[in-house]
Design an enzyme around this catalytic site. Structure first.
Site, short mmCIF file in Angstrom:
data_model
loop_
_atom_site.label_atom_id
_atom_site.label_comp_id
_atom_site.label_asym_id
_atom_site.label_seq_id
_atom_site.Cartn_x
_atom_site.Cartn_y
_atom_site.Cartn_z
N GLY A 11 0.15 1.26 24.28
CA GLY A 11 1.22 1.39 23.30
C GLY A 11 1.64 2.85 23.20
O GLY A 11 1.24 3.70 24.02
N ALA A 13 0.78 5.22 21.16
CA ALA A 13 -0.32 6.16 20.96
C ALA A 13 -1.01 6.49 22.28
O ALA A 13 -1.27 7.66 22.59
CB ALA A 13 -1.33 5.60 19.95
N ASN A 39 2.10 -3.76 19.64
CA ASN A 39 2.92 -3.68 18.43
C ASN A 39 3.97 -2.59 18.51
O ASN A 39 5.04 -2.69 17.89
CB ASN A 39 2.04 -3.45 17.20
CG ASN A 39 1.49 -4.75 16.64
OD1 ASN A 39 1.91 -5.83 17.02
ND2 ASN A 39 0.54 -4.64 15.74
N ALA A 43 8.18 -2.51 17.09
CA ALA A 43 8.59 -1.72 15.92
C ALA A 43 10.12 -1.62 15.84
O ALA A 43 10.76 -1.18 16.79
CB ALA A 43 7.98 -0.33 15.99
N GLY A 45 12.18 -0.61 12.65
CA GLY A 45 12.86 0.28 11.71
C GLY A 45 13.11 1.68 12.23
O GLY A 45 14.24 2.18 12.17
N GLU A 109 14.01 3.54 3.97
CA GLU A 109 13.25 2.31 3.79
C GLU A 109 12.43 2.39 2.51
O GLU A 109 12.44 3.41 1.82
CB GLU A 109 12.35 2.06 5.01
CG GLU A 109 13.15 1.83 6.30
CD GLU A 109 12.28 1.59 7.51
OE1 GLU A 109 11.03 1.67 7.37
OE2 GLU A 109 12.81 1.34 8.59
N HIS A 223 3.65 -7.40 5.09
CA HIS A 223 5.06 -6.99 5.14
C HIS A 223 5.84 -7.99 4.29
O HIS A 223 5.70 -9.21 4.47
CB HIS A 223 5.60 -7.00 6.57
CG HIS A 223 6.88 -6.23 6.70
ND1 HIS A 223 8.07 -6.69 6.20
CD2 HIS A 223 7.16 -5.02 7.24
CE1 HIS A 223 9.03 -5.81 6.43
NE2 HIS A 223 8.49 -4.78 7.06
N ARG A 265 5.82 -1.29 -0.06
CA ARG A 265 5.60 -2.65 0.44
C ARG A 265 4.63 -3.47 -0.40
O ARG A 265 4.84 -4.67 -0.58
CB ARG A 265 5.08 -2.59 1.89
CG ARG A 265 6.14 -2.19 2.88
CD ARG A 265 5.57 -2.02 4.26
NE ARG A 265 6.64 -1.71 5.21
CZ ARG A 265 6.44 -1.33 6.46
NH1 ARG A 265 5.20 -1.20 6.91
NH2 ARG A 265 7.45 -1.07 7.25
N HIS A 327 0.69 -7.53 8.31
CA HIS A 327 1.51 -6.61 9.09
C HIS A 327 0.72 -5.44 9.67
O HIS A 327 0.88 -5.11 10.85
CB HIS A 327 2.64 -6.06 8.22
CG HIS A 327 3.56 -5.13 8.92
ND1 HIS A 327 4.27 -5.49 10.05
CD2 HIS A 327 3.91 -3.83 8.67
CE1 HIS A 327 5.02 -4.47 10.46
NE2 HIS A 327 4.80 -3.45 9.64
N ARG A 362 0.61 1.68 3.60
CA ARG A 362 1.38 2.58 4.46
C ARG A 362 2.84 2.68 4.04
O ARG A 362 3.50 1.66 3.80
CB ARG A 362 1.30 2.10 5.93
CG ARG A 362 2.14 2.95 6.87
CD ARG A 362 1.86 2.60 8.31
NE ARG A 362 2.23 1.26 8.68
CZ ARG A 362 3.47 0.87 8.98
NH1 ARG A 362 4.48 1.74 8.89
NH2 ARG A 362 3.72 -0.37 9.34
N SER A 367 3.99 4.77 10.76
CA SER A 367 2.99 4.38 11.77
C SER A 367 3.26 5.02 13.12
O SER A 367 2.35 5.56 13.76
CB SER A 367 2.94 2.85 11.91
OG SER A 367 4.22 2.33 12.19
#
Length: 428
Positions: A11, A13, A39, A43, A45, A109, A223, A265, A327, A362, A367
């Site tokens: 991913g 990271a 994941n 993503a 957003g 957000e 979420h 959230r 989430h 979070r 993230s």
């Protein structure tokens, strides 16, 4: 097989860590499925970033408030201080963030007091992942393997010397000077989640078996706006927080607004669950985007507009049924500011790690930024130490591997997460 660095996970990271390591370092990257099964790819957003010195205090306050003040403040400050630099790096690498006349477009957000989230339409993670994957795959010092799982660490005296890998043909040993766990979250063990089904907490499970420190696993995030699909088990369609940032509202069965859609959230999810409890025969509320034109929605959210259309909903005309789902896991393998775990020569980055940035909840779009900032921290630390470390061939005699089952992780979660919360996930 000898490598300088073994990275488990492809991913954002894992890819960004590899990209920031020196070109003379021999790297092996593996993933148990395909490179895009992560994941990061999902993503929607965007990526949060400080807007400049004037915004750092506000951004800090937004992050710790959303995290219910359980955050590691040093980690939060590091995240914010390094945000602009890493966004600029992505721009130089070719990530096509949305712009107007060469200036970045920012969205807002839940939990943010400012418009500070950069994005690529509603598929930011896909765009960043593809950009990094394209660059990393061309680097001559990096070998990449799909369908290859880490099933155990090679370790002795609390020092990691590599890993035991398994593909469809064989099980074999890889020696490495440093090993990095970028294995993602735990959504695959839940019946209702926004995560890729393959993300089953492999890094966490292996860490538990080797007594590597774990932190904050009781902090699991729902979420609030996930498409209500009663016949779908596992991964469900996440409806990005950016929809609310761009004017979407949440209404109940009577079409009444009952919650500010831009609160953090955990607050929005709890409010929705309370509302749902009043109408058990209809266990959902609605996301209302009907005040936005079709043209705007198709331009700003092309992926989500089409995905809703496939399921029979016109976002510009219909109320979209939603209910919270699992989430994100704020906890993970405990790391310091350089992403080092409690085991020598073992690092963890991304959702598999716990930096302390997120606290108990979070803040939206933090993230991917965390993945970038702490991946670079890990890379720079390894770059400075790589010449001091020498291979050590440890004989691995056991035929019982740490990842033979997920019983250890599930048992650990049951002890950490209260029953009421677990029931919300319908997970065990």
């Amino acid at each position: 097989m000898n490598y300088d660095v073994l990275i488990v996970g492809t991913g954002i990271a894992g890819l960004y860590t590899a990209l920031n390591l020196r070109d003379d370092i021999r790297i092996l990257m593996i993933t148990k499925n395909s490179f895009r099964d992560c994941n990061s790819y999902l993503a929607q957003g965007g990526i949060s970033t400080s807007l400049g010195l004037f915004d750092e205090e506000n951004y800090f306050n937004d992050t710790v408030k959303a995290g219910n003040y359980h955050n590691d403040t040093k980690a939060v400050k590091l995240l914010i201080k390094n945000s602009i630099e890493n966004i600029n790096t992505l721009i130089k690498l070719g990530v096509p963030f949305d712009k107007t006349k060469e200036k970045l477009n920012y969205t807002r957000e839940g939990g943010h007091s400012e418009f500070r989230i950069v994005h690529v339409k509603d598929e930011t993670g896909k765009s960043v992942t593809e950009t990094l994957l394209n660059i990393v795959s061309k680097k001559r010092n990096i070998t990449m393997l799909e369908n290859t799982a880490l099933i155990d660490l090679i370790c002795k005296d609390n020092t990691c010397y590599g890993g035991i890998l398994r593909d469809s043909h064989r099980t074999y040993k890889v020696n490495s000077k440093f090993t990095i766990l970028a294995t993602g979250g735990i959504g695959g063990i839940f019946n209702s989640t926004t995560n890729v089904e393959y993300l089953t907490g492999d890094g966490l499970n292996i860490s538990l078996k080797h007594n590597i420190e774990i932190k904050d696993m009781e902090y699991l995030q729902l979420h609030p706006t996930v498409l209500y699909e009663p016949d779908v088990k596992g991964k469900k369609l996440l409806l990005s927080e950016s929809l609310r940032g761009e004017g979407g509202i949440i209404v109940n069965q009577n079409k009444e607004v009952f919650i500010n859609p831009l609160l953090p959230r955990d607050i929005v999810s709890t409010s929705i669950l309370n509302e749902i409890s009043k109408t058990p025969t209809n266990p959902y509320v609605y996301l209302d985007m009907t005040k936005k034109s079709k043209e705007f929605l198709m331009y700003r959210f092309p992926f989500l507009y089409n995905e809703c259309l496939k399921r029979g909903y016109k976002m510009d005309k219909d109320l979209i049924p939603i209910a919270p789902a699992h989430h994100y896991c704020m906890g993970g393998i405990k790391v310091d500011l350089f992403s080092r775990t409690s085991m020598n020569n073992l690092y963890a980055v991304g959702e598999a790690s716990c930096t302390g940035v997120h606290g108990s909840n979070r803040l939206a779009s933090n993230s991917l930024l965390e993945a970038l900032v702490f991946a670079k921290q890990a890379s720079e630390n390894i770059n400075s130490k790589i010449n001091e470390i020498h291979y050590k061939d440890i004989i691995f005699e056991s035929e019982s591997y740490a990842l033979d089952s997920y019983d250890e992780l599930i048992s650990y979660l049951k002890r950490k997460v209260d029953n009421k919360y677990a029931k919300l996930f319908n997970c065990w």
